[in-house]
Structures are given as C-alpha cells and as structure tokens.
Design an enzyme around this catalytic site. Sequence first.
Site, PDB file in Angstrom:
ATOM      1  N   THR A  40      48.069  52.008 -97.658  1.00  8.51           N
ATOM      2  CA  THR A  40      46.639  51.089 -97.935  1.00  8.51           C
ATOM      3  C   THR A  40      46.462  51.183 -99.259  1.00  8.51           C
ATOM      4  O   THR A  40      46.186  52.308 -99.900  1.00  8.51           O
ATOM      5  CB  THR A  40      45.640  51.449 -96.874  1.00  8.51           C
ATOM      6  OG1 THR A  40      44.505  50.461 -97.130  1.00  8.51           O
ATOM      7  CG2 THR A  40      45.247  52.752 -96.793  1.00  8.51           C
ATOM      8  N   HIS A  74      40.626  46.251 -87.488  1.00 12.06           N
ATOM      9  CA  HIS A  74      40.648  44.643 -87.884  1.00 12.06           C
ATOM     10  C   HIS A  74      41.186  43.775 -86.824  1.00 12.06           C
ATOM     11  O   HIS A  74      41.523  42.576 -87.035  1.00 12.06           O
ATOM     12  CB  HIS A  74      41.429  44.362 -89.073  1.00 12.06           C
ATOM     13  CG  HIS A  74      40.973  45.088 -90.319  1.00 12.06           C
ATOM     14  ND1 HIS A  74      41.490  45.212 -91.652  1.00 12.06           N
ATOM     15  CD2 HIS A  74      39.430  45.511 -90.584  1.00 12.06           C
ATOM     16  CE1 HIS A  74      40.747  45.781 -92.546  1.00 12.06           C
ATOM     17  NE2 HIS A  74      39.411  46.065 -91.922  1.00 12.06           N
ATOM     18  N   ARG A  99      52.094  34.077 -88.662  1.00 10.36           N
ATOM     19  CA  ARG A  99      52.349  35.420 -88.657  1.00 10.36           C
ATOM     20  C   ARG A  99      52.415  36.280 -87.340  1.00 10.36           C
ATOM     21  O   ARG A  99      53.096  37.252 -87.297  1.00 10.36           O
ATOM     22  CB  ARG A  99      50.738  35.982 -88.959  1.00 10.36           C
ATOM     23  CG  ARG A  99      50.456  35.640 -90.426  1.00 10.36           C
ATOM     24  CD  ARG A  99      49.172  36.467 -91.113  1.00 10.36           C
ATOM     25  NE  ARG A  99      49.324  38.191 -91.143  1.00 10.36           N
ATOM     26  CZ  ARG A  99      48.408  38.570 -91.364  1.00 10.36           C
ATOM     27  NH1 ARG A  99      47.221  38.228 -91.166  1.00 10.36           N
ATOM     28  NH2 ARG A  99      48.566  40.020 -91.260  1.00 10.36           N
ATOM     29  N   ASN A 149      45.958  47.162 -89.618  1.00 18.91           N
ATOM     30  CA  ASN A 149      47.033  46.077 -89.180  1.00 18.91           C
ATOM     31  C   ASN A 149      46.617  45.529 -87.816  1.00 18.91           C
ATOM     32  O   ASN A 149      46.217  46.140 -86.989  1.00 18.91           O
ATOM     33  CB  ASN A 149      48.245  46.725 -89.131  1.00 18.91           C
ATOM     34  CG  ASN A 149      48.777  47.565 -90.623  1.00 18.91           C
ATOM     35  OD1 ASN A 149      48.073  47.046 -91.461  1.00 18.91           O
ATOM     36  ND2 ASN A 149      49.616  48.113 -90.562  1.00 18.91           N
ATOM     37  N   VAL A 150      46.972  44.116 -87.923  1.00 23.17           N
ATOM     38  CA  VAL A 150      46.952  43.214 -86.494  1.00 23.17           C
ATOM     39  C   VAL A 150      47.975  43.231 -86.050  1.00 23.17           C
ATOM     40  O   VAL A 150      48.239  42.467 -84.987  1.00 23.17           O
ATOM     41  CB  VAL A 150      46.136  42.086 -87.203  1.00 23.17           C
ATOM     42  CG1 VAL A 150      44.709  42.192 -87.686  1.00 23.17           C
ATOM     43  CG2 VAL A 150      46.927  41.179 -88.210  1.00 23.17           C
ATOM     44  N   CYS A 198      35.442  31.447 -69.844  1.00 22.67           N
ATOM     45  CA  CYS A 198      34.566  30.444 -69.568  1.00 22.67           C
ATOM     46  C   CYS A 198      35.191  28.929 -69.834  1.00 22.67           C
ATOM     47  O   CYS A 198      34.215  28.243 -69.521  1.00 22.67           O
ATOM     48  CB  CYS A 198      33.560  30.723 -70.635  1.00 22.67           C
ATOM     49  SG  CYS A 198      34.128  30.358 -72.215  1.00 22.67           S
ATOM     50  N   ALA A 238      57.235  54.389 -97.052  1.00 30.70           N
ATOM     51  CA  ALA A 238      56.702  55.116 -95.791  1.00 30.70           C
ATOM     52  C   ALA A 238      57.838  55.709 -94.748  1.00 30.70           C
ATOM     53  O   ALA A 238      57.667  56.614 -94.127  1.00 30.70           O
ATOM     54  CB  ALA A 238      55.741  54.198 -94.879  1.00 30.70           C
TER      55      ALA A 238
HETATM   56  P1  OAD Z   1      47.314  45.979 -99.227  1.00 32.98           P
HETATM   57  O1  OAD Z   1      48.317  44.867 -99.209  1.00 32.98           O
HETATM   58  O2  OAD Z   1      46.020  45.834 -99.933  1.00 32.98           O
HETATM   59  O3  OAD Z   1      47.963  47.415 -99.626  1.00 32.98           O
HETATM   60  C1  OAD Z   1      49.327  47.853 -99.107  1.00 32.98           C
HETATM   61  C2  OAD Z   1      49.606  49.144 -99.968  1.00 32.98           C
HETATM   62  O4  OAD Z   1      50.791  49.412 -99.114  1.00 32.98           O
HETATM   63  C3  OAD Z   1      49.688  49.148-101.426  1.00 32.98           C
HETATM   64  O5  OAD Z   1      49.099  50.275-102.074  1.00 32.98           O
HETATM   65  C4  OAD Z   1      51.209  49.386-101.630  1.00 32.98           C
HETATM   66  O6  OAD Z   1      51.683  50.210-102.778  1.00 32.98           O
HETATM   67  C5  OAD Z   1      51.495  50.063-100.324  1.00 32.98           C
HETATM   68  N1  OAD Z   1      52.869  49.892 -99.958  1.00 32.98           N
HETATM   69  C6  OAD Z   1      53.841  48.668 -99.979  1.00 32.98           C
HETATM   70  N2  OAD Z   1      55.140  48.873 -99.268  1.00 32.98           N
HETATM   71  C7  OAD Z   1      54.943  50.375 -99.034  1.00 32.98           C
HETATM   72  C8  OAD Z   1      55.975  51.153 -98.352  1.00 32.98           C
HETATM   73  N3  OAD Z   1      57.232  50.599 -98.139  1.00 32.98           N
HETATM   74  N4  OAD Z   1      55.593  52.414 -97.928  1.00 32.98           N
HETATM   75  C9  OAD Z   1      54.283  52.922 -98.227  1.00 32.98           C
HETATM   76  N5  OAD Z   1      53.330  51.957 -98.896  1.00 32.98           N
HETATM   77  C10 OAD Z   1      53.772  51.010 -99.167  1.00 32.98           C
HETATM   78  O7  OAD Z   1      47.149  46.218 -97.540  1.00 32.98           O
HETATM   79  P2  OAD Z   1      45.886  47.086 -97.012  1.00 32.98           P
HETATM   80  O8  OAD Z   1      45.326  47.958 -97.724  1.00 32.98           O
HETATM   81  O9  OAD Z   1      46.431  47.222 -95.310  1.00 32.98           O
HETATM   82  O10 OAD Z   1      42.037  42.877 -93.971  1.00 32.98           O
HETATM   83  O11 OAD Z   1      44.744  45.788 -96.958  1.00 32.98           O
HETATM   84  C11 OAD Z   1      43.589  46.146 -96.313  1.00 32.98           C
HETATM   85  C12 OAD Z   1      43.089  45.122 -95.673  1.00 32.98           C
HETATM   86  O12 OAD Z   1      43.103  43.673 -96.601  1.00 32.98           O
HETATM   87  C13 OAD Z   1      43.930  44.368 -94.371  1.00 32.98           C
HETATM   88  O13 OAD Z   1      43.734  44.841 -93.144  1.00 32.98           O
HETATM   89  C14 OAD Z   1      43.443  42.853 -94.761  1.00 32.98           C
HETATM   90  C15 OAD Z   1      43.558  42.542 -95.938  1.00 32.98           C
HETATM   91  O14 OAD Z   1      42.832  41.276 -96.496  1.00 32.98           O
HETATM   92  C16 OAD Z   1      41.639  41.375 -93.482  1.00 32.98           C
HETATM   93  O15 OAD Z   1      42.587  40.515 -93.292  1.00 32.98           O
HETATM   94  C17 OAD Z   1      40.135  41.713 -92.964  1.00 32.98           C
END
Ligand code: OAD
Length: 233
Positions: A174, A106, A56, A89-90, A136, A217
Amino acid sequence: MKHIVILTGAGISAESGLGTFRDTDGLWTKYDLNEVATPEGFARNPEMVQAFYNARRENCLGAKPNAAHVALARLQADFPGRLTIVTQNVDNLHERGGSTGVIHMHGEMLSALCSACGHQWPWEGTMGMEDSCASCAATGTVRPDVVWFGEMPYHMDRIYAELAACDVFVAIGTSGQVYPAAGFVSEARGAGAETVEINLEASDNSGIFTRQILGPASETVPAWVDELLAAAE
Ligand code: OAD
C-alpha cells in the site's frame, strides 16, 4: 498471546494481474477518480461508473490469488496467536487464497449495496441502473458495495480496537496515501507495536515503520511468513 494486524493494499494483488491505483500504469492514471470513485461522479454518470466496476468485477473473477495471499492464509492457519487481516482491496483474492474473516474496509466488488435501504448482498454479474434491490425492490438504487472518496470506510471502530491492542502491525502493498488506512501505522506505533512495511519500494510512510522489507509481495510475504512461523515454534 501475540497479536498481529496486517493491512493490505493493491500491491498484494498486483502480481495476480489486478492493477494498482498509483503506480505508473495504475488505474488513477487512466481514470479520473472524481468521476468513478465518488458519490458525485456516480450521480453525474451512473452508467459510466457501473461500466467501470463491471469491468473491474470481471477482471477480479478472472484473476487468481498469488503466493502472497496464500502465505497469509497459511499464517492465519498456523500462527499460534491472534491475527487480524484488514484490506483496502475490494477484490476477493484473500478469501480465494484461503483466508477467512478478512475485514474489507473499502467494501467488496462482489457485493451490491442498495442506496435506498442499505441492504448488502452478493453480486457476481453485470450491474446496471435497471437492476432492483433484493430486499426493498427499489430500482435505480443498486450500486457497487465499495467505499468511495467522501464516504466512511467500514468497520473502523473494530479496526482501531485491533490496532490499539496489537504487538505487530504490518502494511503490505500500500502506498500510504489514503486515509484513514495511511494513519494505521501511527496508531499502532502509539500503542507500542513493532511496525513492518512490506512493499515493492519505499512508500510515503516508510519513515514511520520500524522495519522495511522491499520486493515483490509474492516473494517477500511467503519469506516473512516462514520467518514468523519459525520464530513462533
Ligand atoms: P496504491 O496503488 O496507492 O499503492 C500500491 C502500492 O503497492 C505501491 O506502493 C506500490 O509500490 C506497491 N506495489 C506494487 N506492486 C507490488 C508488488 N508486486 N508487491 C508489493 N508491493 C507492490 O494502492 P493502495 O495503497 O491500495 O481506495 O490504495 C489505497 C486506496 O486508494 C485504494 O483502496 C483505493 C484507492 O483509491 C478507494 O477506491 C476508496
């Protein structure tokens, strides 16, 4: 002075070629999150987890910020109020798109964390269990500085303070499935903020937002930034 809090998720980086988690080809359809994104998974098979993040990290370094990251940096530079960007996002695409002070709740893939002493430091290359802590000097304790399921996200006090004081809350890319971030919209609404969802499609949380902007986006975010800056003139 108007105060906007923006929360971003994997969808903002999708058009930069970094996969999301829960879309049909998302990371969690290919990998078991219990194995690669929990402290227990890391304890069971650290080499496999390090390999997952090494891949990644390499993808991240090869990706470029897209028009949505760049538009948020433009907003940060030109908005005549207060703007806080919180990301789940990381990756570092907000920073490479020109944003500063982004709150990485995160953690960050390009950072290392020593599980023995808590030291955090920048890390760009391959990481393995043979590496030692820059502070350390312990070996076998260096891990990606990312928040795994079951761990406490970073900067939560600061984020809740910003949400309690904001006029507008915007969630970009998200799915609204992972707490505590999924609860930010309710916090902001409770504080009287206007709430805007910018996403490819309606998310699980859609009903809670006062406004929705659907589409990729790279198109919707620059258009929303133009609209906001025009209204602020
Ligand atoms: P998700 O994969 O759950 O959701 C991504 C969102 O982005 C979805 O609702 C898609 O419809 C939308 N999407 C996809 N392509 C897009 C685009 N081109 N423009 C706009 N939107 C788009 O990702 P997150 O919500 O970020 O955490 O996930 C949250 C957390 O779950 C992450 O930070 C990670 C994951 O497990 C950890 O690892 C702790």
